[in-house]
Design an enzyme around this catalytic site. Structure first.
Site, short mmCIF file in Angstrom:
data_model
loop_
_atom_site.label_atom_id
_atom_site.label_comp_id
_atom_site.label_asym_id
_atom_site.label_seq_id
_atom_site.Cartn_x
_atom_site.Cartn_y
_atom_site.Cartn_z
CB THR A 39 35.21 35.63 45.72
OG1 THR A 39 36.18 34.87 45.96
CG2 THR A 39 35.11 36.53 46.80
CE1 TYR A 53 36.54 34.42 50.31
CE2 TYR A 53 35.29 33.39 48.81
CZ TYR A 53 36.65 34.09 48.97
OH TYR A 53 37.43 34.49 48.02
CB SER A 86 37.87 30.92 38.64
OG SER A 86 38.80 31.46 39.19
CB THR A 119 39.94 36.95 41.56
OG1 THR A 119 39.98 36.29 42.74
CG2 THR A 119 38.52 38.01 41.79
CG ASP A 120 41.76 31.77 42.73
OD1 ASP A 120 41.43 30.85 43.40
OD2 ASP A 120 41.90 33.02 43.16
CE LYS A 192 43.79 36.90 43.39
NZ LYS A 192 42.51 35.64 43.54
CD GLU A 313 69.68 33.64 29.28
OE1 GLU A 313 70.25 34.74 29.55
OE2 GLU A 313 70.58 32.63 29.19
N1 DAS Z 1 38.53 30.83 44.42
C1 DAS Z 1 38.38 32.06 43.82
C2 DAS Z 1 37.98 31.80 42.49
O1 DAS Z 1 36.75 31.33 42.46
C3 DAS Z 1 37.63 33.11 44.75
C4 DAS Z 1 37.74 34.13 43.90
O2 DAS Z 1 38.47 35.04 44.41
O3 DAS Z 1 36.69 34.66 43.18
O4 DAS Z 1 38.51 32.39 41.83
#
Ligand code: DAS
Length: 356
Positions: A39, A53, A86, A119-120, A192, A313
């Site tokens: 992103t 986006y 990602s 970020t994923d 996250k 467990e």
């Molecule tokens: N799809 C997400 C990624 O590329 C966009 C982001 O949050 O960076 O991880």
């Protein structure tokens, strides 16, 4: 002092010395930005488009041009290692990135590295590099929750802070760091926690390492598990990683996916169990059979915080299972993949889960 500890201490001293010399000469640190997509490089149709986006559109040179203030904190160079959202990160991408990071950090004219990333899967890449970077120099992974075209895009300020952090002597020896939203997280523990808000990256119970404020890094704690310069993992000669898959625990679950993974040749299975890594009566026989067939089994938890206790467990000693300690399932998968490049001995692997 063991050789690894000595090598690590030497690596930290060398990195600190380089950083101190640069500081004493009033020289700016040399920071290389490795761009991978996400992103932070995303574009939306309008300035108010913050979902829907397209990620991974803007190149590294444009990311750098968009933040002229970078020149005040570091001598910056950019490389586009690859350009992906990602969620499409693969083991091949990780191996390519780790090898490039190690090549650059071995150069005396590179003081730190910033990786721009979606970020994923930041938390996974951060842990993979935490286990494979062979240097004490700072490596900072940064992303954004709003595309570069959005009002109050968070990418530029996150990038500025990440470059400042990567050039900071206080970040030497701290392991791979993830910094967005003025916060500093450890690559081992960060996750996250929100699908879309700017403050999504947290270390829920163990906490941030510190903050970015007023163009400076402020640290308050550090990770005690082994990482980076102390790592025993070496990916320099690897061109693939063993297949390890994750099976999710839930009420009324079954072993269909587990059996399919094993049939497809998985060398390891992470079971993201309910609670303290509990195994249902429907799943347990499949895991026992897989272990008997030579597949490494790690009991993790879907809960996300706390220790998965050995022989809690399930009778791990009798079943010859490994437990993930505090690693969530996606991070346990990374450590097991790297562990399997060195050994298939479950006791040795359990030790690695208590070390890294
Ligand atoms: N799809 C997400 C990624 O590329 C966009 C982001 O949050 O960076 O991880």
């Amino acid at each position: 002092m063991t050789m690894t500890k000595f090598a690590s201490a030497l690596a930290v001293c060398t990195a600190l010395l380089t950083s101190a010399v640069a500081f004493a000469q009033d020289k700016l640190p040399n920071v290389t930005i490795l761009a991978t997509g996400g992103t932070i490089a995303g574009t939306g149709a309008t300035s108010t488009t913050t979902i829907g986006y397209t990620a991974a559109k803007v190149g590294v040179e444009r990311l750098i041009e968009a933040v002229p203030e970078l020149k005040k904190v570091a001598n910056v160079k950019g490389e586009q290692v690859f350009q992906i959202a990602s969620e499409n990160m693969t083991n091949d991408h990780w191996l390519k990135l780790a090898k490039r990071v190690n090549e650059l950090l071995a150069q005396s004219d590179v003081d730190g590295i910033v990786i721009t990333h979606g970020t994923d899967t930041i938390e996974e890449t951060a842990y993979f590099l935490n286990l494979t970077v062979k240097s004490a120099k700072p490596v900072v992974i940064v992303g954004a929750m709003r595309p570069s075209t959005a009002i109050s895009a968070d990418g530029p300020v996150n990038l500025y802070n990440a470059v400042t952090l990567a050039g900071s002597k206080d970040a030497v020896g701290k392991g791979v760091l993830v910094s967005l939203n003025d916060q500093i997280n450890a690559g081992r523990d960060v996750t996250k926690t929100n699908t879309s808000t700017a403050d999504t990256f947290r270390t829920p119970e163990l906490g941030f390492l510190g903050y970015m404020q007023d163009n400076k890094a402020h640290f308050y704690r550090q990770v005690i598990r082994k990482h980076t310069a102390e790592t025993e993992f070496d990916v320099s000669k690897l061109d693939s990683l063993p297949q390890v898959d994750i099976v999710y625990g839930y009420a009324n679950n079954n072993r269909v996916a587990l059996d399919a993974f094993v049939k497809a040749g998985a060398k390891g299975i992470i079971h993201a169990g309910v609670g303290d890594g509990s195994l249902s009566n429907a799943m347990k026989p499949g895991l026992v059979e897989a272990r008997k067939a030579g597949v490494l089994i790690v009991r993790s938890s879907r809960v996300g915080n706390g220790i998965v206790a050995r022989n809690g467990e399930a009778n791990d000693d009798e079943l010859d299972f490994v437990v993930s300690d505090t690693l969530n399932a996606q991070k346990a998968r990374i450590l097991l993949m790297l562990a399997l490049t060195k050994t298939t001995d479950s006791k040795a692997i359990q030790k690695l889960f208590y070390t890294y």
